[in-house]
Design a protein around this motif. Structure first.
Motif, short mmCIF file in Angstrom:
data_model
loop_
_atom_site.label_atom_id
_atom_site.label_comp_id
_atom_site.label_asym_id
_atom_site.label_seq_id
_atom_site.Cartn_x
_atom_site.Cartn_y
_atom_site.Cartn_z
N LYS A 44 -8.60 3.97 24.34
CA LYS A 44 -8.41 4.09 22.89
C LYS A 44 -7.93 2.78 22.27
CE LYS A 44 -3.70 5.87 23.12
NZ LYS A 44 -2.92 6.96 23.64
N HIS A 45 -7.37 1.88 23.09
CA HIS A 45 -6.94 0.58 22.54
C HIS A 45 -8.04 -0.47 22.61
CE1 HIS A 45 -3.01 2.52 23.64
NE2 HIS A 45 -2.86 2.27 22.34
N LYS A 46 -9.22 -0.05 23.05
CA LYS A 46 -10.40 -0.94 23.12
C LYS A 46 -10.17 -2.15 24.03
CE LYS A 46 -13.15 1.30 20.31
NZ LYS A 46 -14.30 1.90 20.99
N HIS A 47 -9.42 -1.96 25.12
CA HIS A 47 -9.21 -3.05 26.07
C HIS A 47 -10.51 -3.35 26.83
CE1 HIS A 47 -4.69 -2.06 26.06
NE2 HIS A 47 -4.89 -3.20 25.41
N VAL A 48 -10.73 -4.63 27.07
CA VAL A 48 -11.92 -5.04 27.83
C VAL A 48 -11.52 -5.90 29.03
CG1 VAL A 48 -13.53 -4.96 25.90
CG2 VAL A 48 -12.22 -7.05 26.33
N ASP A 49 -10.22 -6.27 29.12
CA ASP A 49 -9.77 -7.17 30.18
C ASP A 49 -8.56 -6.60 30.90
OD1 ASP A 49 -8.08 -7.38 28.02
OD2 ASP A 49 -8.04 -9.56 27.97
N ASP A 50 -8.25 -7.19 32.04
CA ASP A 50 -7.11 -6.75 32.83
C ASP A 50 -6.62 -7.95 33.65
OD1 ASP A 50 -5.21 -5.13 34.08
OD2 ASP A 50 -6.63 -3.49 34.42
N THR A 51 -5.45 -7.79 34.28
CA THR A 51 -4.88 -8.90 35.06
C THR A 51 -5.68 -9.11 36.34
OG1 THR A 51 -3.36 -7.32 36.05
CG2 THR A 51 -2.55 -8.57 34.17
N PRO A 52 -5.75 -10.36 36.83
CA PRO A 52 -6.55 -10.63 38.03
C PRO A 52 -5.89 -10.09 39.31
CG PRO A 52 -5.53 -12.66 37.21
CD PRO A 52 -5.19 -11.58 36.23
N GLY A 54 -4.72 -10.34 42.97
CA GLY A 54 -4.25 -11.54 43.68
C GLY A 54 -3.31 -12.38 42.85
N GLY A 55 -3.18 -12.01 41.57
CA GLY A 55 -2.24 -12.70 40.69
C GLY A 55 -2.83 -13.94 40.05
N GLY A 56 -2.01 -14.63 39.29
CA GLY A 56 -2.47 -15.81 38.58
C GLY A 56 -2.48 -15.60 37.09
N ALA A 57 -2.71 -16.71 36.38
CA ALA A 57 -2.61 -16.69 34.92
C ALA A 57 -3.84 -16.04 34.29
CB ALA A 57 -2.47 -18.12 34.41
N GLY A 58 -3.66 -15.53 33.09
CA GLY A 58 -4.78 -15.08 32.27
C GLY A 58 -5.31 -13.71 32.62
N MET A 59 -6.43 -13.37 31.98
CA MET A 59 -7.03 -12.05 32.10
C MET A 59 -8.49 -12.19 32.51
SD MET A 59 -4.56 -9.98 31.27
CE MET A 59 -4.95 -8.45 30.44
N VAL A 60 -8.99 -11.12 33.13
CA VAL A 60 -10.39 -11.09 33.59
C VAL A 60 -11.10 -9.94 32.88
CG1 VAL A 60 -11.89 -10.78 35.61
CG2 VAL A 60 -9.73 -12.06 35.83
N ILE A 61 -12.33 -10.15 32.45
CA ILE A 61 -13.09 -9.09 31.79
C ILE A 61 -13.55 -8.06 32.82
CG2 ILE A 61 -15.09 -8.58 30.32
CD1 ILE A 61 -14.80 -11.43 29.18
N LYS A 62 -13.35 -6.79 32.49
CA LYS A 62 -13.60 -5.70 33.41
C LYS A 62 -15.10 -5.50 33.67
CE LYS A 62 -11.06 -1.99 32.25
NZ LYS A 62 -10.29 -1.77 33.50
N PRO A 63 -15.47 -5.16 34.92
CA PRO A 63 -16.89 -5.05 35.26
C PRO A 63 -17.61 -3.88 34.59
CG PRO A 63 -15.53 -4.33 37.11
CD PRO A 63 -14.60 -4.91 36.08
N ASP A 64 -16.95 -2.73 34.51
CA ASP A 64 -17.63 -1.53 33.99
C ASP A 64 -18.04 -1.69 32.53
OD1 ASP A 64 -14.89 -1.66 33.54
OD2 ASP A 64 -14.62 0.51 33.43
N VAL A 65 -17.18 -2.35 31.75
CA VAL A 65 -17.46 -2.53 30.32
C VAL A 65 -18.71 -3.41 30.14
CG1 VAL A 65 -16.44 -3.25 28.14
CG2 VAL A 65 -14.96 -2.41 29.96
N VAL A 66 -18.76 -4.51 30.92
CA VAL A 66 -19.91 -5.42 30.84
C VAL A 66 -21.18 -4.71 31.33
CG1 VAL A 66 -20.92 -7.55 31.78
CG2 VAL A 66 -18.52 -7.50 31.06
N TYR A 67 -21.03 -3.90 32.38
CA TYR A 67 -22.19 -3.20 32.95
C TYR A 67 -22.78 -2.22 31.93
CZ TYR A 67 -25.00 -1.16 36.72
OH TYR A 67 -26.03 -0.75 37.52
N ASP A 68 -21.91 -1.48 31.26
CA ASP A 68 -22.39 -0.52 30.25
C ASP A 68 -23.02 -1.23 29.06
OD1 ASP A 68 -21.45 1.38 31.95
OD2 ASP A 68 -19.77 2.05 30.70
N ALA A 69 -22.44 -2.33 28.66
CA ALA A 69 -23.02 -3.12 27.56
C ALA A 69 -24.42 -3.59 27.96
CB ALA A 69 -22.13 -4.30 27.22
N TYR A 70 -24.55 -4.10 29.18
CA TYR A 70 -25.85 -4.55 29.68
C TYR A 70 -26.86 -3.40 29.73
CZ TYR A 70 -29.52 -5.61 33.00
OH TYR A 70 -30.74 -5.73 33.60
#
Ligand code: 4H7
Length: 232
Positions: A44-52, A54-70
């Motif tokens: 409901k918050h329209k999130h598309v990314d999550d933390t990596p 293994g840790g580390g800085a920044g966010m990674v775009i989630k696979p399922d969201v990209v797959y459905d868009a494709y």
């Protein structure tokens, strides 16, 4: 030719709907379809990314969201291109090749990139526009669309694509327009001579000289020898 863009920032593409591409769009030679990856978010918050993992800085775009868009595109014959610094560097040969495709899907990454598993699943080709870092794949996608569209049948006159830089592996000759004298400098006389054979020869020489002085690595040995002779 059809371009479908998968992006989190569809507003960024407003400018390319104008410029050189506008005429092509109106004549239905090129069609640009924008898909907002965020529209395929599951929460409901329209999130598309999550933390990596293994840790580390920044966010990674989630696979399922990209797959459905494709999958919403529904064209198995479309070629999917991921714009990323890891890709093969774009050049004019590749641009011409891509212009022969019916449908290109341009996947634009952001943040730290996209989960590798969905990339392995859907990407046909990874392309970079040069060895530098950007905040997203949107500008590279626009560079690709602009360069490829020029080769789509009917977008530009054949002359302008045949004569230009890189098509013959040489840089372009210098251009001049009125006034005939500017800040005390006259236009090269040959250009006002009306002798088209001479003008043609002069332009070829200038192309070779310019290439030798600015980008000698584009020339073979005999071209370099000829350029040196012309400079003496
Ligand atoms: C995909 C994967 C293309 C897109 C990673 C994209 C340069 C180019 C991006 C990244 C791009 C190019 C993740 C790379 C974060 C930079 C700090 C977006 N940069 N990122 N890194 N040369 N950036 O064509």
């Amino acid at each position: 030719m059809q371009f479908t863009i998968l992006t989190l920032f569809p507003e960024m593409f407003e400018p390319i709907k104008h410029s050189i591409i506008e005429r092509a769009s109106k004549n239905n030679l090129i069609n640009i379809n924008l898909i907002n990856i965020r529209d395929f978010s599951k929460d409901k918050h329209k999130h598309v990314d999550d933390t990596p993992y293994g840790g580390g800085a920044g966010m990674v775009i989630k696979p399922d969201v990209v797959y459905d868009a494709y999958n919403s595109i529904n064209d198995e014959n479309a070629k999917v291109i991921y714009l990323s610094p890891k890709g093969k560097t774009l050049n004019q040969k590749k641009v011409k090749e891509l212009s022969k495709e019916k449908h290109l899907v341009l996947l634009c990454g952001h943040y730290e990139g996209i989960d590798q598993r969905v990339l392995d699943e859907i990407v046909d080709e990874e392309i970079s526009i040069g060895d530098y870092v950007l905040t997203g794949g949107e500008l590279p996608a626009m560079v690709l669309i602009d360069s490829v569209s020029r080769y789509v049948e009917g977008v530009l006159s054949e002359d302008s694509t045949k004569e230009e830089s890189f098509s013959n592996n040489l840089l372009e000759y210098p251009q001049y327009t009125r006034p005939e004298i500017f800040n005390g400098k006259k236009v090269p006389e040959v250009l006002t001579s009306g002798n088209h054979q001479k003008i043609d020869d002069w332009r070829k020489e200038q192309s070779l000289i310019t290439t030798y002085l600015k980008r000698p690595e584009l020339l073979n040995e005999s071209e370099k020898e000829l350029a040196k002779k012309l400079l003496n």
